[in-house]
Structure formats: C-alpha cells, structure tokens
Scaffold this active site. Sequence first.
Site, PDB file in Angstrom:
ATOM      1  N   LYS C 119     -12.086   1.421  -0.622  1.00 29.93           N
ATOM      2  CA  LYS C 119     -11.589   2.499   0.225  1.00 29.93           C
ATOM      3  C   LYS C 119     -11.784   3.784  -0.569  1.00 29.93           C
ATOM      4  O   LYS C 119     -11.100   4.024  -1.561  1.00 29.93           O
ATOM      5  CB  LYS C 119     -10.107   2.305   0.557  1.00 29.93           C
ATOM      6  CG  LYS C 119      -9.556   3.512   1.312  1.00 29.93           C
ATOM      7  CD  LYS C 119      -8.074   3.446   1.576  1.00 29.93           C
ATOM      8  CE  LYS C 119      -7.553   4.849   1.868  1.00 29.93           C
ATOM      9  NZ  LYS C 119      -6.125   4.889   2.152  1.00 29.93           N
ATOM     10  N   GLY C 180       1.248   9.947   4.509  1.00 27.01           N
ATOM     11  CA  GLY C 180       2.694   9.862   4.322  1.00 27.01           C
ATOM     12  C   GLY C 180       3.499  10.793   5.201  1.00 27.01           C
ATOM     13  O   GLY C 180       4.719  10.795   5.146  1.00 27.01           O
ATOM     14  N   ALA C 207      -4.023   7.006   7.745  1.00 25.44           N
ATOM     15  CA  ALA C 207      -3.084   8.067   7.363  1.00 25.44           C
ATOM     16  C   ALA C 207      -2.484   8.773   8.577  1.00 25.44           C
ATOM     17  O   ALA C 207      -3.181   9.095   9.528  1.00 25.44           O
ATOM     18  CB  ALA C 207      -3.705   9.112   6.453  1.00 25.44           C
ATOM     19  N   GLY C 208      -1.188   8.991   8.503  1.00 24.49           N
ATOM     20  CA  GLY C 208      -0.489   9.776   9.507  1.00 24.49           C
ATOM     21  C   GLY C 208       0.262   8.976  10.545  1.00 24.49           C
ATOM     22  O   GLY C 208       1.100   9.521  11.258  1.00 24.49           O
ATOM     23  N   ASN C 229       0.549   2.589   5.728  1.00 22.03           N
ATOM     24  CA  ASN C 229       1.425   2.138   4.652  1.00 22.03           C
ATOM     25  C   ASN C 229       2.846   2.638   4.884  1.00 22.03           C
ATOM     26  O   ASN C 229       3.744   1.873   5.214  1.00 22.03           O
ATOM     27  CB  ASN C 229       0.879   2.619   3.297  1.00 22.03           C
ATOM     28  CG  ASN C 229       1.623   2.035   2.109  1.00 22.03           C
ATOM     29  OD1 ASN C 229       2.765   1.614   2.201  1.00 22.03           O
ATOM     30  ND2 ASN C 229       0.996   2.003   0.969  1.00 22.03           N
ATOM     31  N   THR C 230       3.027   3.972   4.773  1.00 21.96           N
ATOM     32  CA  THR C 230       4.388   4.517   4.784  1.00 21.96           C
ATOM     33  C   THR C 230       5.158   4.193   6.061  1.00 21.96           C
ATOM     34  O   THR C 230       6.368   3.935   6.008  1.00 21.96           O
ATOM     35  CB  THR C 230       4.331   6.045   4.589  1.00 21.96           C
ATOM     36  OG1 THR C 230       3.463   6.317   3.485  1.00 21.96           O
ATOM     37  CG2 THR C 230       5.699   6.613   4.268  1.00 21.96           C
TER      38      THR C 230
END
Lengths: 76, 376, 282
Positions: C119, C180, C207-208, C229-230
């Site tokens: 990645k 994040g 992301a986001g 992830n987050t």
Amino acid sequence: MSVSEAEIALILNGDATTLPEGATVADALRAEGLDPNDARGIAVAVNAEVIRKEAWTTTALDAGDDVEIVTASQGG
Amino acid sequence: MAPVLIVGGGTIGLSIGWRLARTGRAVVVFDRAEAGRGTSWLAAGMLAPDAELQFEELELYAFNRESLDRWPRFAEELEADAGQSVDYRDEGTLIVADDRDSAEALRRLYDFQREHDLNVDWLTGEEAREIEPFLAPRLSAAIHAPFDHQVDNRKLIEALKVALQNAGGTLREHTPVERIAPDEEAPAVVLGDGTRVDGSAVVLAAGPWSRGVKGLERAHRPPVRPVKGQMLQLQMELPFDLQHVVRGPDAYLAPKSNGRLLVGATSEEMGFDTQVTAGGLYDVLEGGWDIVPGIYDLPVTETWAGLRPSTRDHAPLIGRSAAPGVVFATGHYRHGVLLTPITAEEVAHLLRTGETSPWIEPFSPQRFTSSTAASA
Amino acid sequence: MAARSASATATRKPASDAPEAPEPLVIGDLTLSSRVLLGTSGYPNPQVMLDAMEASGTELVTVAIRRVNVRDASEESLLGLLQQQGYQLLPNTAGCYTAREAVLVAQLAREALGTDYIKLEVIGDDETLIPDVEQLLKAAKTLVDDGFQVLAYANDDPITCQKLAGMGCAAVMPLGSPIGSGMGLVNPYNLRLIRELVPDTPLLVDAGIGTASDAALAMELGYDGILLNTAVSKAKHPVAMARAIRHAVQAGRLAHAAGRIPRRLYADASSPATGRVGTRSP
C-alpha cells in the site's frame, strides 16, 4: 565514544554503536538480540540498500554504515 | 507447611507476600535485583479507573473500581504495619482537552462515563482553571473525576518491603529464579545458583518478564508482552503548583507530595528495549507542556523507560495457571498499582482456601489457552 | 405456511441476471472473497482487534514497517497474532514523505513479509496527511517497474488516479476525506469521475470512512472495495461496527449492481391512479 582498532563504529536503528571489525549483517542482528536463522518478518537495509536474507552472513559492515532492521507493526 | 514461593518482588508480589505473612503463612519473595525497581518503581501511581475507562473494557472497569474502593483501608493497614506513609492522595483527576478535536473526544468519553453512572463532572476551561490555576489558558473543557486518586508508587514499594518482613515474610533480593518446577503437591523453584527451594505453591508475579521464567511448558506460559513507556520526573518549585493529576490527550502529569512531578508516558511496542529517546521525551514533554505550560522552567531530575506487562485484552492474569501448583498474578498492564489491593487479597484468599473468588474468575490465566479463544 | 412459501420459491425461476452471489475482489494475482481491507492500529486492545477483523470478514489487513527492537519475538507480537489467524498482510509505506523513502520501505516490506503487495502512501504534510502527488507518481512508477503490486493511496483527483492506473498500479485508492477524520466521502462527484476514467483497474476508497453508510456509498459509486481503520478501531463497539461495515459493503455492492433509479424533481406516485375509493372515474 572511543573506538579500539578491533571495532567499527556504525549506526544501528538510529543509535550509535560499535561492532567488531569484520562483523556482518548477521552479527548486527545478533547485537539486536535477533536470531538471523529464525528471522521471519525481519528485513535489513544498509545505507538504504536492502540486504537479502541469503546475504546476511556474507555482507560485511564498514565503519559509518547506517543499518536499519525493521518488522511489521500496527498500521492503517 | 512449606512456604508460598513468590517469583517477582514488585508491588504485586510483595503485596501478596505481605497479605499472606500477616495471617501467619510462611512466604518467600524472590527478586532478581532490588525488589520493586522494575515496572512498579517506574510507574506513576495513579489510581484512576474513571479516567482510564475504555470502550469494550467494562469488566476490567468493575475490577479496577473495586480495587480502588479497597485502597484506603489497604493503605491504612500497610502504613500501620510498615510505620511509613504511601502518600495516598484523594484530590482527584482532571482530564482536559486542548483543541476542538480533543474536546469532541472528551465529550464522547464523558457521555460514556455518564452512561455507566460514573461520578464525574463536566467543567468549562475557566472552571477547571479555578481548581488548577496552572492549566493552559486555551484549554476549553475538562472532566473532573473526584474519585480517581493516587499514591506514591516508590513509597508504596518501600512500605511493602518493610511490612512484608515485619509480618514474618522473607524477602530474597538479588536472587534470580532460574526455573519453576510445577507440581500439584510440592512445586518448587530453582535459583540461579542451582539451589532448589520447595514450597506449597508458586506465584508467578514477574510482570513483563513473566513469560521468560523457565520451567513451564510453552502453552502454559503467561501470554504477557512488554509495552514500553518513557517518562520523566520534574521537581516542582514555587510559584509552580499542581495538586490534581492532570491528563491531556498526549500526556499526564502526576504531582507527589514531596515535590516530584511525573510526566508520562509513551506507549511503544519495542520488546524489552528500555532506551530513553529524544522523540519519546519530546512527545511526552510537548503533551505535558500543551496542558500545563508552567512546567517549562522546572528542573528535570530523572528520565526513564519502563515496561508494562500487557496481555492481549489488557486485563490481568490472576489465578490458577495450567501448570500444576503455579498461580499467576501478572499482566496488570497500566493498572498494577491500582490493582494491588484486590490482587493481593484475592490471591491470598485463593492460596489460603483453594477457592477462586468471583472477583478474579473473569481474569483466569487459562482464558487464552487456544489462540482463537476469548472472542466473547 | 413456511413450507408453502419455501416450495413456491424453489420452483420460481431467477428473474434476472443481477449478481446475487458475491463475486471475489481480484487485485493482481490476489483473489479475496471480502471487499473490506482493514487496518490494525488503534483498537482498545489486540483481542478486540482480532474479533473486529473476524466480524468484518476481511482477509487482507494492513501493517506498517518499523524499526525492530523485539528481543522476544513472541506469538503475542502483532505479527504473531495476525499470522496465527491466517490473515494476509498488506504492508504500507505510512510515514514516508519522499519517493525514495517509500521505495526503500516497500523493498524492506517485500523482504520481511515475502509479499509483492504494497500500500503506497507518500504523504505531503503531517497535519492533513494528504498525498504528495509528484512523489507518489514517482514512487509508483519505480515500484511497478520493480515488479511490485502497488495499491496506491491517492488524492481524490481524477487525473492523478488515471495516471496511477495507467502506469500499472494493481489498485488505485482515492481518499474519501483525510485519514482518521471520519468525515466520509466529501467529494462523491470526484469519486464518480474517477470510476468513469478508471474503468478497468480495481478502485477502493481508502481513508475518511466514518460509518457504514460511507462504505455503502463508496460501493454504490461502483468502487470495488474499501480500506478503513479508525472507523472500526475507535468506534464505541469496534466489533459491532466491523459487522455493520461488512453488511454495508455487501449492500452497497448489491445496490450498485441492481441499478438505482434516476433522481426526479417531482413525485411519481407508486400506487395506481385508477380505481381509487371515493373518486369518480375519469
């Protein structure tokens, strides 16, 4: 740090350290407490060049070398 | 009756020994160096279940809370037995936010705390500064957790050593245990010099080093790994003053009565490395300075890196292990000082009666026997 | 009653060729039955992480590459836990600011983990964590030429994404919003353009993502998967959120294949206008 003739000064994972003259990448791994023969998940770069596992015992380190030993950690 | 052999003389090992000794049981506590100079010495002594409440860790919270409730009586008995103070302080803790994003996160924590009936208050920045004038002017919000207390962990260690020996327990420092010899009836330990010491039970309380003690089958070893924390100690000098533990998004400050001000801590997966790094100190100092800028002029008196004994679910391993005759009291992660009273009392109870109390049952060392277990 | 409806269903022919059975996500030589890629950072504890991974259905999880200092590489280490559970690892180049650094980290990752998949993340500044396009393109070219399967984390810029696909990246992963931030897909219009300009390379939103509807929207826009992830690790209940994301991705994928109706300005009654009670026939 004083360096005796039988030792070379280098950078190991960002820290100044000394290894015996003629030390190889495998010796650097041992100095970090790792077993070069069972080093799954580990990779080594010397002066920003990756050293393949097969070459760890034959690649000698020179004074001033910058050695990075890495593994996987948490990330997104 | 043969003595209980306790491997590890940190706050957990010493306190189990003291509780057993004061009921007349023979105990020997072994430490490979000076007792209590590992994780316990390098901690901050915060007793903070409310501030450390985490999503998905409610069972641990209940355990933490119960231990906090036992702390005042535990401290009183210890101080009486040892004849010295552990500096138990009950001013409470302030958890602060220093920007918009961290204020939102703080509000989320507060809502979660209230949802679980914790006794905490929401303060504006101004209200927080009335309680602690040295908080940064730009702090916008704070949670006051009046029941999160603290002790001086170093005084705790000194007191436990004295109390253990006053009660008739034996402390053998600079005596590494090379190996445990498990046995249901007569377990033993073998020391570094080859001497074998027989006991009635063995308690493994070696914190982050518990996994490395030899003699246990691979599958029986405690699944504990070290998590590095870098900290530093400042000396408070007038006019600077701080009475509460203050916790920000990136660092905490814990003031002790003798003027020590502990600022911590990083959380790093670095194995047994205990090097103090510029980056680690920078992160902690910046995090501390963001919330209490007055630390700028204070002298730095000590810096260090300690190791927390962490498990996969951040809960301790307490109770009978799979190895016969061996009890674990380890894996307390960041809660060792807080969990000292309940661990000591419940393990002593287990060793006296053979019964595992409902308090420690959820923390059985055997909950991780299979690698895919514990997906509750 | 139950038996009757079951037999009725059994004799009915499929009404259309819409894809009901989940098809695998193919990235280079890798075939994944789950379209969720999950990060390994920031969970309440490692056990919750493992449980969330299982609930999400993910098969490919991301890891960072960092200096070791592990004198006891035990099975309790992150790598040990992930390998015990059989997850495939996708190393990232997080924390790299130049093409040179990213290429070295990718090469180290290949050596350490024995995978050609990377990645690629080349960050332009540490407040927004938005990619540096110039360095990203340079690193992607070098790595593709070196035989890597590059999953490129990119700005939501259609031209950048088109270039990355054109130079042979295995997948292109535009951001929904900053890493994040949980702000969701702030420019769905661009994401849709990217899909149109990059029809043949796997596209993932990376992301986001803040919650399940963001994941569903990404899939409805025709994306092949998501990386997050987050949104999971910092949810109040990470395992439940992971399950929600899994369902959202499946639902969004189905909805995309099912073909949404066009938007109209005025209402269009669903019930027939004829035969209404209390009205006269026209």
